[in-house]
Design a protein around this motif. Sequence first.
Motif, mmCIF file in Angstrom:
data_model
loop_
_atom_site.group_PDB
_atom_site.id
_atom_site.type_symbol
_atom_site.label_atom_id
_atom_site.label_comp_id
_atom_site.label_asym_id
_atom_site.label_seq_id
_atom_site.Cartn_x
_atom_site.Cartn_y
_atom_site.Cartn_z
ATOM 1 N N THR A 133 -34.408 -20.359 -59.009
ATOM 2 C CA THR A 133 -34.304 -20.362 -57.332
ATOM 3 C C THR A 133 -32.768 -20.282 -56.910
ATOM 4 O OG1 THR A 133 -36.245 -22.133 -57.266
ATOM 5 C CG2 THR A 133 -34.595 -22.027 -55.285
ATOM 6 N N TYR A 134 -31.956 -20.790 -57.630
ATOM 7 C CA TYR A 134 -30.670 -20.722 -56.974
ATOM 8 C C TYR A 134 -30.115 -19.319 -57.375
ATOM 9 C CZ TYR A 134 -25.863 -21.958 -55.860
ATOM 10 O OH TYR A 134 -24.605 -21.958 -54.980
ATOM 11 N N ARG A 135 -30.672 -18.475 -58.332
ATOM 12 C CA ARG A 135 -30.367 -17.227 -58.921
ATOM 13 C C ARG A 135 -30.522 -16.405 -57.897
ATOM 14 N NH1 ARG A 135 -29.870 -16.451 -65.330
ATOM 15 N NH2 ARG A 135 -28.585 -18.615 -65.884
ATOM 16 N N ARG A 136 -31.968 -16.492 -57.436
ATOM 17 C CA ARG A 136 -32.486 -15.604 -56.458
ATOM 18 C C ARG A 136 -31.689 -15.863 -55.227
ATOM 19 N NH1 ARG A 136 -37.464 -17.029 -58.645
ATOM 20 N NH2 ARG A 136 -37.675 -18.842 -57.204
ATOM 21 N N TYR A 137 -31.212 -17.132 -54.742
ATOM 22 C CA TYR A 137 -30.456 -17.233 -53.606
ATOM 23 C C TYR A 137 -28.988 -16.439 -53.578
ATOM 24 C CZ TYR A 137 -26.965 -19.662 -50.714
ATOM 25 O OH TYR A 137 -26.030 -20.103 -49.777
ATOM 26 N N ILE A 138 -28.315 -16.662 -54.736
ATOM 27 C CA ILE A 138 -27.144 -16.052 -54.777
ATOM 28 C C ILE A 138 -27.291 -14.181 -54.821
ATOM 29 C CG2 ILE A 138 -25.318 -15.307 -56.547
ATOM 30 C CD1 ILE A 138 -24.840 -17.913 -55.125
ATOM 31 N N ASP A 139 -28.648 -13.988 -55.507
ATOM 32 C CA ASP A 139 -28.649 -12.264 -55.447
ATOM 33 C C ASP A 139 -29.219 -12.131 -53.991
ATOM 34 O OD1 ASP A 139 -30.002 -9.891 -57.097
ATOM 35 O OD2 ASP A 139 -31.276 -10.376 -55.172
ATOM 36 N N ARG A 140 -29.703 -12.890 -53.189
ATOM 37 C CA ARG A 140 -30.041 -12.522 -51.934
ATOM 38 C C ARG A 140 -28.846 -12.519 -50.892
ATOM 39 N NH1 ARG A 140 -33.386 -15.973 -51.382
ATOM 40 N NH2 ARG A 140 -32.572 -17.893 -50.372
ATOM 41 N N GLN A 141 -27.815 -13.580 -51.255
ATOM 42 C CA GLN A 141 -26.653 -13.461 -50.525
ATOM 43 C C GLN A 141 -25.839 -12.257 -50.868
ATOM 44 O OE1 GLN A 141 -25.577 -16.072 -48.189
ATOM 45 N NE2 GLN A 141 -27.624 -16.517 -48.703
ATOM 46 N N TYR B 7 -24.855 -23.648 -49.789
ATOM 47 C CA TYR B 7 -25.661 -24.279 -50.836
ATOM 48 C C TYR B 7 -25.380 -24.557 -52.156
ATOM 49 C CZ TYR B 7 -30.342 -24.263 -53.302
ATOM 50 O OH TYR B 7 -31.486 -24.826 -53.980
ATOM 51 N N SER B 8 -25.068 -25.664 -52.492
ATOM 52 C CA SER B 8 -24.391 -26.056 -53.652
ATOM 53 C C SER B 8 -25.293 -25.707 -55.009
ATOM 54 C CB SER B 8 -23.920 -27.687 -53.604
ATOM 55 O OG SER B 8 -22.829 -27.841 -52.529
ATOM 56 N N ASN C 219 -15.886 -12.385 -54.299
ATOM 57 C CA ASN C 219 -15.515 -13.881 -54.598
ATOM 58 C C ASN C 219 -15.560 -14.732 -52.906
ATOM 59 O OD1 ASN C 219 -14.830 -15.029 -57.220
ATOM 60 N ND2 ASN C 219 -13.497 -13.067 -57.296
ATOM 61 N N GLU C 220 -15.344 -13.789 -52.177
ATOM 62 C CA GLU C 220 -15.486 -14.337 -50.716
ATOM 63 C C GLU C 220 -17.172 -14.593 -50.460
ATOM 64 O OE1 GLU C 220 -13.912 -11.695 -47.931
ATOM 65 O OE2 GLU C 220 -11.867 -11.936 -48.786
ATOM 66 N N VAL C 221 -17.886 -13.761 -51.048
ATOM 67 C CA VAL C 221 -19.412 -14.002 -50.799
ATOM 68 C C VAL C 221 -19.714 -15.076 -51.748
ATOM 69 C CG1 VAL C 221 -21.551 -12.776 -51.193
ATOM 70 C CG2 VAL C 221 -19.814 -11.489 -50.536
ATOM 71 N N ILE C 222 -19.164 -15.301 -53.018
ATOM 72 C CA ILE C 222 -19.436 -16.505 -53.588
ATOM 73 C C ILE C 222 -19.230 -17.907 -53.065
ATOM 74 C CG2 ILE C 222 -19.109 -17.550 -55.953
ATOM 75 C CD1 ILE C 222 -19.008 -14.890 -57.217
ATOM 76 N N GLN C 223 -17.784 -17.613 -52.553
ATOM 77 C CA GLN C 223 -17.564 -19.184 -51.933
ATOM 78 C C GLN C 223 -18.162 -19.434 -50.638
ATOM 79 O OE1 GLN C 223 -13.269 -18.350 -50.973
ATOM 80 N NE2 GLN C 223 -12.747 -18.209 -53.277
ATOM 81 N N GLU C 224 -18.654 -18.419 -49.758
ATOM 82 C CA GLU C 224 -19.564 -18.788 -48.609
ATOM 83 C C GLU C 224 -20.743 -19.104 -49.101
ATOM 84 O OE1 GLU C 224 -20.947 -16.717 -44.580
ATOM 85 O OE2 GLU C 224 -19.371 -15.680 -45.818
ATOM 86 N N ALA C 225 -21.483 -18.645 -50.039
ATOM 87 C CA ALA C 225 -22.624 -18.935 -50.602
ATOM 88 C C ALA C 225 -22.821 -20.287 -51.124
ATOM 89 C CB ALA C 225 -23.337 -17.838 -51.753
ATOM 90 N N VAL C 226 -21.868 -20.638 -51.906
ATOM 91 C CA VAL C 226 -21.810 -22.192 -52.516
ATOM 92 C C VAL C 226 -21.551 -22.915 -51.254
ATOM 93 C CG1 VAL C 226 -20.443 -23.561 -53.942
ATOM 94 C CG2 VAL C 226 -20.777 -21.227 -54.843
ATOM 95 N N ALA C 227 -20.725 -22.729 -50.254
ATOM 96 C CA ALA C 227 -20.587 -23.650 -49.174
ATOM 97 C C ALA C 227 -21.732 -23.951 -48.603
ATOM 98 C CB ALA C 227 -19.434 -23.182 -48.226
#
Length: 456
Positions: free
Chosen positions: A413-421, A374-375, A364-372
């Motif tokens: 595109t966003y799914r690939r971004y989250i995977d990359r994060q 790139y929304s 969840n730390e990774v998710i929060q940083e990723a969303v911050a």
Amino acid sequence: MKKLPIVAIIGRPNVGKSTLVNRFTGSRTAIVHDEPGITRDRLYQPSFWRDRDFLVVDTGGIVFDDDSEFLPEIRQQAMMALAEAVAAIFVVDGQEGITAADEEIGNWLRQQNVPYFLAVNKCESSEQGLIQAAQFWELGLGEPLPVSGIHGSGTGDLLDAVLSCFPPLDDLPDADETEINVAIIGRPNVGKSSLLNALTGVSRSIVSPISGTTRDAIDLQIEHQGQSYRLIDTAGIRKKKNISYGAEFFSINRAFKAIRRCDVSLLVIDALDSITDQDMKLAGRIEEEGKAAIIIVNKWDALEKDSTTIYKYEKMLRDRVYFMYWSEILFVSALNGQRVKTIFDSIQTAVKEHRRRVSTAVINEVIQEAVAWYSPPTSRQGKQGRIYYGTQVSSQPPTIALFVNDPKRFNDTYRRYIDRQFREQLGFQGTPLRLIWRGKRPREVEESKLNRATRV
């Protein structure tokens, strides 16, 4: 656990050795086909009788007076099987009777330092079987035991006799319970068997320029720097349209099963051929099965190179096998051993990541940083995607469930971004990563809102 005793099955071609092996093991692993010379390498399979576990090793048909095709290599494989066996079963054909080849093998077997038992196969009838077996007293190899690999008759008595040669359980060395299964996969003639021999340091598989030399999935247990490995050499996999029903059909099925039961796959590519469409299909099969993988570019010594060749080659591979961007690429030569031993380090890394588990808090730390940074995207109606939280639900391969308001609001595109994060922050080198996008039901959304309001 203890290391298992080994029982070698030997005999001339087409006497039913593989059928008998399948009877002992209760499986259909050994390829059985009405054609002599189907089995070539040594094939190990686990078996159990009464209170003892053991390994049965199937060998190719032994012919002494012919050095054509693979026969010398088959003899060598049979000799190596005998060298590590606690007992041998010499299989003869009860319907055909004694042949000159049986006599030659019998004379050779007397000179080996291993207990042996004479199994007269294809004795389907109990009364007729005794008559068929009696003629084999002439070989002078002890009592001939009538058996039927197809029906199983007489196999119990044979195994009772074999068990008398087993050492006591207390005398057996301990086995490593943390074994890593490694499947060697690739097209025909890319050097899979040569790579197996280079990794083990022994001539374990027959190597030949003839395409389709390996037929069975060849298992071999080795130890490297205190770690136990099971290496699985498989048959070369051609295009489906080029495969006819028969030995090759069964061989390729064994290869696909090897992918399913391995921890990590070594996808072997011929450096001289570059990467083909068939290589890409095999890579896709490995990724679909969710297996850790390493791409091995073999025959690197035979390629003319300059200072930039390796970088251009790697970029070409990354572009074509883009869906396996997480896999490490190694450039080796099985012929001269160049960089072969580094494969073990890469296997260790890939398996560790494949089995890895990450805490929910870290995810969840990774998710929060990723969303911050790139929304999530917003639809034309002004509705934005939201990721509530994520958690790892399984490993091998690592699988993370992401709970969102609506999976349809997250484009590729966003799914690939989250995977990359996830990969940049957590690693997961050498293994596929599964992301499951789960939408919350309306009731769950209302409950989460109520819980947030209560906390406030």
